[in-house]
Motif scaffolding. Sequence first.
Motif, PDB file in Angstrom:
ATOM      1  N   LEU A 181       4.183  -3.135  12.434  1.00  0.00           N
ATOM      2  CA  LEU A 181       3.888  -3.308  11.013  1.00  0.00           C
ATOM      3  C   LEU A 181       4.534  -4.578  10.460  1.00  0.00           C
ATOM      4  CD1 LEU A 181       4.214   0.391   9.934  1.00  0.00           C
ATOM      5  CD2 LEU A 181       2.165  -1.008   9.744  1.00  0.00           C
ATOM      6  N   LYS A 182       3.823  -5.179   9.517  1.00  0.00           N
ATOM      7  CA  LYS A 182       4.273  -6.400   8.869  1.00  0.00           C
ATOM      8  C   LYS A 182       4.409  -6.157   7.366  1.00  0.00           C
ATOM      9  CE  LYS A 182       1.762  -9.171  12.279  1.00  0.00           C
ATOM     10  NZ  LYS A 182       0.743 -10.225  12.497  1.00  0.00           N
ATOM     11  N   PRO A 183       5.288  -6.904   6.694  1.00  0.00           N
ATOM     12  CA  PRO A 183       5.479  -6.679   5.254  1.00  0.00           C
ATOM     13  C   PRO A 183       4.198  -6.802   4.443  1.00  0.00           C
ATOM     14  CG  PRO A 183       7.272  -8.002   6.118  1.00  0.00           C
ATOM     15  CD  PRO A 183       6.269  -7.868   7.236  1.00  0.00           C
ATOM     16  N   GLU A 184       3.279  -7.632   4.884  1.00  0.00           N
ATOM     17  CA  GLU A 184       2.058  -7.838   4.100  1.00  0.00           C
ATOM     18  C   GLU A 184       1.116  -6.639   4.094  1.00  0.00           C
ATOM     19  OE1 GLU A 184       3.223  -9.884   6.469  1.00  0.00           O
ATOM     20  OE2 GLU A 184       1.622 -10.600   7.806  1.00  0.00           O
ATOM     21  N   VAL A 185       1.381  -5.617   4.889  1.00  0.00           N
ATOM     22  CA  VAL A 185       0.535  -4.423   4.851  1.00  0.00           C
ATOM     23  C   VAL A 185       1.060  -3.398   3.847  1.00  0.00           C
ATOM     24  CG1 VAL A 185      -0.084  -4.791   7.260  1.00  0.00           C
ATOM     25  CG2 VAL A 185       1.635  -3.066   6.683  1.00  0.00           C
ATOM     26  N   THR A 186       2.137  -3.720   3.150  1.00  0.00           N
ATOM     27  CA  THR A 186       2.666  -2.822   2.124  1.00  0.00           C
ATOM     28  C   THR A 186       1.597  -2.572   1.067  1.00  0.00           C
ATOM     29  OG1 THR A 186       4.962  -3.485   2.453  1.00  0.00           O
ATOM     30  CG2 THR A 186       4.367  -2.608   0.284  1.00  0.00           C
ATOM     31  N   ALA A 187       1.300  -1.287   0.842  1.00  0.00           N
ATOM     32  CA  ALA A 187       0.234  -0.917  -0.089  1.00  0.00           C
ATOM     33  C   ALA A 187       0.182   0.604  -0.198  1.00  0.00           C
ATOM     34  CB  ALA A 187      -1.116  -1.457   0.387  1.00  0.00           C
ATOM     35  N   ASP A 188      -0.654   1.045  -1.097  1.00  0.00           N
ATOM     36  CA  ASP A 188      -0.998   2.456  -1.205  1.00  0.00           C
ATOM     37  C   ASP A 188      -2.219   2.672  -0.319  1.00  0.00           C
ATOM     38  OD1 ASP A 188      -1.977   4.708  -3.864  1.00  0.00           O
ATOM     39  OD2 ASP A 188      -0.617   5.018  -2.179  1.00  0.00           O
ATOM     40  N   TYR A 189      -2.126   3.610   0.621  1.00  0.00           N
ATOM     41  CA  TYR A 189      -3.204   3.847   1.577  1.00  0.00           C
ATOM     42  C   TYR A 189      -3.959   5.124   1.207  1.00  0.00           C
ATOM     43  CZ  TYR A 189      -1.696   0.134   4.681  1.00  0.00           C
ATOM     44  OH  TYR A 189      -1.403  -1.094   5.217  1.00  0.00           O
ATOM     45  N   HIS A 190      -5.288   5.003   1.168  1.00  0.00           N
ATOM     46  CA  HIS A 190      -6.147   6.112   0.805  1.00  0.00           C
ATOM     47  C   HIS A 190      -7.133   6.411   1.924  1.00  0.00           C
ATOM     48  CE1 HIS A 190      -5.213   6.010  -3.603  1.00  0.00           C
ATOM     49  NE2 HIS A 190      -4.918   4.767  -3.301  1.00  0.00           N
ATOM     50  N   CYS A 191      -7.381   7.679   2.191  1.00  0.00           N
ATOM     51  CA  CYS A 191      -8.495   7.996   3.063  1.00  0.00           C
ATOM     52  C   CYS A 191      -9.705   8.326   2.194  1.00  0.00           C
ATOM     53  CB  CYS A 191      -8.169   9.132   4.031  1.00  0.00           C
ATOM     54  SG  CYS A 191      -8.001  10.755   3.297  1.00  0.00           S
ATOM     55  N   ALA A 192     -10.864   8.135   2.775  1.00  0.00           N
ATOM     56  CA  ALA A 192     -12.105   8.298   2.043  1.00  0.00           C
ATOM     57  C   ALA A 192     -13.168   8.882   2.962  1.00  0.00           C
ATOM     58  CB  ALA A 192     -12.570   6.954   1.491  1.00  0.00           C
ATOM     59  N   ALA A 193     -14.111   9.594   2.352  1.00  0.00           N
ATOM     60  CA  ALA A 193     -15.168  10.253   3.115  1.00  0.00           C
ATOM     61  C   ALA A 193     -16.527   9.878   2.550  1.00  0.00           C
ATOM     62  CB  ALA A 193     -14.985  11.772   3.068  1.00  0.00           C
ATOM     63  N   SER A 194     -17.459   9.678   3.482  1.00  0.00           N
ATOM     64  CA  SER A 194     -18.825   9.348   3.106  1.00  0.00           C
ATOM     65  C   SER A 194     -19.798  10.255   3.840  1.00  0.00           C
ATOM     66  CB  SER A 194     -19.138   7.882   3.458  1.00  0.00           C
ATOM     67  OG  SER A 194     -20.509   7.616   3.287  1.00  0.00           O
TER      68      SER A 194
ATOM     69  N   GLY B 149      -8.795  10.545  -1.302  1.00  0.00           N
ATOM     70  CA  GLY B 149      -7.526  11.211  -1.469  1.00  0.00           C
ATOM     71  C   GLY B 149      -6.675  10.484  -2.498  1.00  0.00           C
ATOM     72  N   GLN B 150      -5.517  11.065  -2.813  1.00  0.00           N
ATOM     73  CA  GLN B 150      -4.639  10.499  -3.833  1.00  0.00           C
ATOM     74  C   GLN B 150      -3.850   9.298  -3.327  1.00  0.00           C
ATOM     75  OE1 GLN B 150      -4.379  11.440  -7.166  1.00  0.00           O
ATOM     76  NE2 GLN B 150      -6.264  12.467  -6.574  1.00  0.00           N
ATOM     77  N   GLY B 151      -3.718   9.174  -2.033  1.00  0.00           N
ATOM     78  CA  GLY B 151      -3.033   8.028  -1.467  1.00  0.00           C
ATOM     79  C   GLY B 151      -1.618   8.348  -1.005  1.00  0.00           C
ATOM     80  N   THR B 152      -1.141   7.521  -0.087  1.00  0.00           N
ATOM     81  CA  THR B 152       0.230   7.615   0.390  1.00  0.00           C
ATOM     82  C   THR B 152       0.784   6.200   0.499  1.00  0.00           C
ATOM     83  OG1 THR B 152       1.667   8.530   2.122  1.00  0.00           O
ATOM     84  CG2 THR B 152      -0.447   7.637   2.852  1.00  0.00           C
ATOM     85  N   GLN B 153       2.011   6.022   0.036  1.00  0.00           N
ATOM     86  CA  GLN B 153       2.589   4.691  -0.046  1.00  0.00           C
ATOM     87  C   GLN B 153       3.189   4.272   1.292  1.00  0.00           C
ATOM     88  OE1 GLN B 153       2.584   2.451  -2.615  1.00  0.00           O
ATOM     89  NE2 GLN B 153       3.598   1.001  -1.251  1.00  0.00           N
ATOM     90  N   VAL B 154       2.854   3.058   1.695  1.00  0.00           N
ATOM     91  CA  VAL B 154       3.445   2.453   2.892  1.00  0.00           C
ATOM     92  C   VAL B 154       4.191   1.196   2.457  1.00  0.00           C
ATOM     93  CG1 VAL B 154       2.954   1.256   5.056  1.00  0.00           C
ATOM     94  CG2 VAL B 154       1.723   3.357   4.477  1.00  0.00           C
ATOM     95  N   THR B 155       5.468   1.137   2.788  1.00  0.00           N
ATOM     96  CA  THR B 155       6.286  -0.025   2.453  1.00  0.00           C
ATOM     97  C   THR B 155       6.951  -0.543   3.724  1.00  0.00           C
ATOM     98  OG1 THR B 155       6.740   0.857   0.250  1.00  0.00           O
ATOM     99  CG2 THR B 155       8.160  -0.922   1.041  1.00  0.00           C
ATOM    100  N   VAL B 156       6.721  -1.824   4.008  1.00  0.00           N
ATOM    101  CA  VAL B 156       7.306  -2.443   5.198  1.00  0.00           C
ATOM    102  C   VAL B 156       8.302  -3.506   4.744  1.00  0.00           C
ATOM    103  CG1 VAL B 156       6.857  -3.657   7.350  1.00  0.00           C
ATOM    104  CG2 VAL B 156       5.173  -2.029   6.449  1.00  0.00           C
ATOM    105  N   SER B 157       9.534  -3.341   5.127  1.00  0.00           N
ATOM    106  CA  SER B 157      10.572  -4.289   4.731  1.00  0.00           C
ATOM    107  C   SER B 157      10.750  -5.352   5.811  1.00  0.00           C
ATOM    108  CB  SER B 157      11.888  -3.553   4.509  1.00  0.00           C
ATOM    109  OG  SER B 157      12.332  -2.946   5.706  1.00  0.00           O
ATOM    110  N   SER B 158      11.116  -6.541   5.355  1.00  0.00           N
ATOM    111  CA  SER B 158      11.285  -7.661   6.297  1.00  0.00           C
ATOM    112  C   SER B 158      12.697  -7.734   6.844  1.00  0.00           C
ATOM    113  CB  SER B 158      10.924  -8.971   5.609  1.00  0.00           C
ATOM    114  OG  SER B 158      11.725  -9.152   4.462  1.00  0.00           O
TER     115      SER B 158
END
Length: 123
Positions: A86-99, A114-123
């Motif tokens: 993982l790299k710091p630039e992928v820090t974001a709120d991650y959501h799954c979705a269905a189609s 979904g409501q999302g789950t937070q991913v934080t990558v520190s350098s």
Amino acid sequence: QVQLVESGGGLVQAGGSLRLACAGSGRTFSNYAMAWFRQAPGKEREFVAGVTTSGSVSHYADSVKGRFTISRDNAKNTVVLQMNNLKPEVTADYHCAASRFSLGMRPGDYAYWGQGTQVTVSS
């Protein structure tokens, strides 16, 4: 419709790994193409990875190819995003979705989120 709940986010150092899971309930999970999107503050929601109903075909954003893997288990109504190196630039709120339709790469292609789950990558 299908209800989606994400889990597995957290804080990790650069180079580390996280495993995100999305649990689905409601209508037949195997009828839905599934995807992960992410949204960082001030940025648009962007496609990360997606998988077809059977799990036989997957697509990835260029920025995560070779580091992220999406998989699904229709018997358990889950889809997993394994994220490595993982790299710091992928820090974001991650959501799954269905189609209910074919696998797409735009947020508008997905009706259920979904409501999302937070991913934080520190350098």
